[in-house]
Design an enzyme around this catalytic site. Structure first.
Site, mmCIF file in Angstrom:
data_model
loop_
_atom_site.group_PDB
_atom_site.id
_atom_site.type_symbol
_atom_site.label_atom_id
_atom_site.label_comp_id
_atom_site.label_asym_id
_atom_site.label_seq_id
_atom_site.Cartn_x
_atom_site.Cartn_y
_atom_site.Cartn_z
ATOM 1 N N GLU A 77 8.511 -9.059 -14.646
ATOM 2 C CA GLU A 77 7.307 -8.393 -14.043
ATOM 3 C C GLU A 77 6.838 -7.000 -14.845
ATOM 4 O O GLU A 77 7.838 -6.193 -14.912
ATOM 5 C CB GLU A 77 7.937 -7.954 -12.444
ATOM 6 C CG GLU A 77 6.745 -7.904 -11.464
ATOM 7 C CD GLU A 77 7.479 -7.567 -10.172
ATOM 8 O OE1 GLU A 77 7.416 -8.535 -9.334
ATOM 9 O OE2 GLU A 77 8.122 -6.503 -9.829
ATOM 10 N N TYR B 202 -1.191 -5.357 -11.560
ATOM 11 C CA TYR B 202 0.134 -5.987 -11.361
ATOM 12 C C TYR B 202 -0.039 -7.149 -12.158
ATOM 13 O O TYR B 202 -0.872 -7.791 -12.289
ATOM 14 C CB TYR B 202 0.649 -6.365 -9.890
ATOM 15 C CG TYR B 202 1.759 -7.430 -9.767
ATOM 16 C CD1 TYR B 202 3.008 -6.710 -9.699
ATOM 17 C CD2 TYR B 202 1.593 -8.762 -9.951
ATOM 18 C CE1 TYR B 202 4.129 -7.527 -9.463
ATOM 19 C CE2 TYR B 202 2.676 -9.530 -9.907
ATOM 20 C CZ TYR B 202 3.955 -8.772 -9.856
ATOM 21 O OH TYR B 202 4.931 -9.852 -9.834
#
Ligand code: GDP
Ligand code: MN
Length: 404
Positions: free
Chosen positions: A192, A105
């Site tokens: 993101e 991530y």
């Protein structure tokens, strides 16, 4: 404003981030054509991904692989027939499927507490980061970017080592800095990449591993869109809440909240104060709504429609401080709006400032409930909402032992 994965990927690509090539398709036939192109270029399989502005598409069946063009068409047809979290899928992204070795991530957010862009990285990729933050907060590593100089290389390197991406140091540093640059260049609130993945590819000298961005999510700052006419085009009108579209059309700042008291106010500061006073009087605001300066009757009527469209609203509090905005104009808007409104909701109005007396006169004639002070207005609105709520519960509970 949220933008679709395909648009987010374009913005990341502009900053030089590694992103597998993709196409967007609106029909199964278009998906097939796109898939054929990737197969012709040597792809083993393709990935088809629903383009909707919500997360968790994978879990909802909106991300699937296909090994042939026929299969790609069939999969696209299935995904285009889905609704994910209530949103019908109208387009899909098609790309050569990556062979994933491990998912990570990586995200950048605007952190209000530190007033800086904070970059977050985790080896727990692919799953929703909120989930990781709840279950294993220690698995998220953070670095805060310098407001002028951005993210320093050493900070990015620290993040890389913390998540175990030492072997891909150079690439990771470039990607992490690219995220911050994307944020700044586009005035984004959030950028993101989840998953950022190590993928296996076949190079001229055999298999190689590299880092690529397999998903991208970007939220843009609505207030900064005036500086980016190009980004406005990325607004997905298919998915926009009709209330948001109407508010934007009338230049009304409107934010939906969970309470029962609809607020119509002019000026952001006064709107915040009004919400505070509603809370102090024991109520919960249903929205933040700023009709702005110099509002005319039609904008007031539009604001009323927005408030009433929320079925949770049990009472409305109108608080106007007339300056450029004329009190009588607002009163006229309210009278007009009430004459046309779809349901009857108690309303308390406080108008002071420019033309307040004319406003008061008009409102009295039309039998509006008014208040002299803001405290009084908030208390009356909260009491009215309570009365409506009590009435609703007693109507729902059958009387015991009474006559039918
Ligand atoms: P999200 O569920 O909405 O976040 O959509 P993602 O794009 O993140 O996809 C969800 C999951 O699908 C990823 O975590 C991957 O495991 C998988 N996935 C996405 N793209 C590919 C791909 O190209 N190849 C493979 N094998 N899996 C993929
Ligand atoms: Mn994802």
């Amino acid at each position: 404003m949220k933008i679709q994965e395909a648009d987010a990927k374009s913005l990341l690509l502009t900053q030089g981030l590694p992103i597998p090539d993709w196409s967007v398709a609106r029909t199964p036939a278009e998906a097939r054509t796109a898939a054929e192109r990737f197969f012709a270029a040597g792809a083993g399989s393709v990935v088809i991904k629903a383009q909707v502005l919500v997360g968790g598409r994978g879990k909802a069946g909106g991300v699937k692989l296909a090994a042939t063009a026929n299969e790609a068409e069939a999969v696209a047809e299935r995904i285009l027939g889905l609704s994910i979290k209530g949103i019908p899928v109208r387009k899909v992204l098609v790309a050569a499927a990556a062979v994933i070795v491990k998912e990570y991530y990586l995200g950048a957010i605007l952190d209000r507490a530190s007033r800086r862009i904070v970059v977050m990285a985790s080896a727990e990729g692919g799953v929703e980061i909120e989930e990781v933050a709840r279950a294993t907060p220690e698995a998220i590593h953070r670095a805060s970017a310098h407001p002028l100089l951005g993210l320093f290389d050493y900070q990015a390197r620290e993040l890389a080592f913390a998540v175990g991406l030492g072997p891909h140091l150079k690439s990771f540093v470039r990607i992490a800095k690219g995220l911050v640059a994307t944020m700044k260049v586009n005035d984004a609130d959030l950028v993101e990449v989840n998953p950022l993945a190590i993928v296996r590819e076949t190079g001229p000298e055999g298999p190689v591993e590299r880092l690529v961005c397999l998903d991208a999510k970007i939220t843009l700052d609505d207030s900064a869109l005036v500086r980016h006419p190009g980004l406005e085009e990325m607004r997905d009108l298919d998915e926009e809440d009709p209330a948001d579209a109407e508010a934007r059309h009338h230049d009304i700042s409107f934010i939906h909240l969970d309470g029962t008291i609809g607020c119509m106010v002019n000026g952001a500061g006064l709107a915040m104060t009004t919400m505070d006073l509603v809370k102090r009087a024991g109520g919960e605001p249903a929205n933040f709504l700023d009709i702005g300066g110099g509002a005319k009757a039609d904008r007031v009527a539009a604001a009323m429609r927005l408030i009433l469209a929320d079925s949770k609203v049990d009472a409305i509090l109108v608080n106007i401080f007339g300056g450029i905005t004329r009190g009588d104009e607002v009163a006229r808007g309210l009278i007009e709006a009430r004459a046309r409104q779809s349901r009857e909701v108690p309303m308390v109005v406080r108008i002071v400032g420019t033309n307040a007396e004319e406003a008061a006169h008009l409102l009295r004639k039309a039998n509006f409930e008014t208040a002299a002070s803001l405290d009084e207005a908030a208390e009356k609105a909260v009491a009215a909402a309570r009365a409506v709520a009590t009435e609703a519960t007693s109507a729902a509970t059958p009387a015991t032992g009474g006559a039918a």
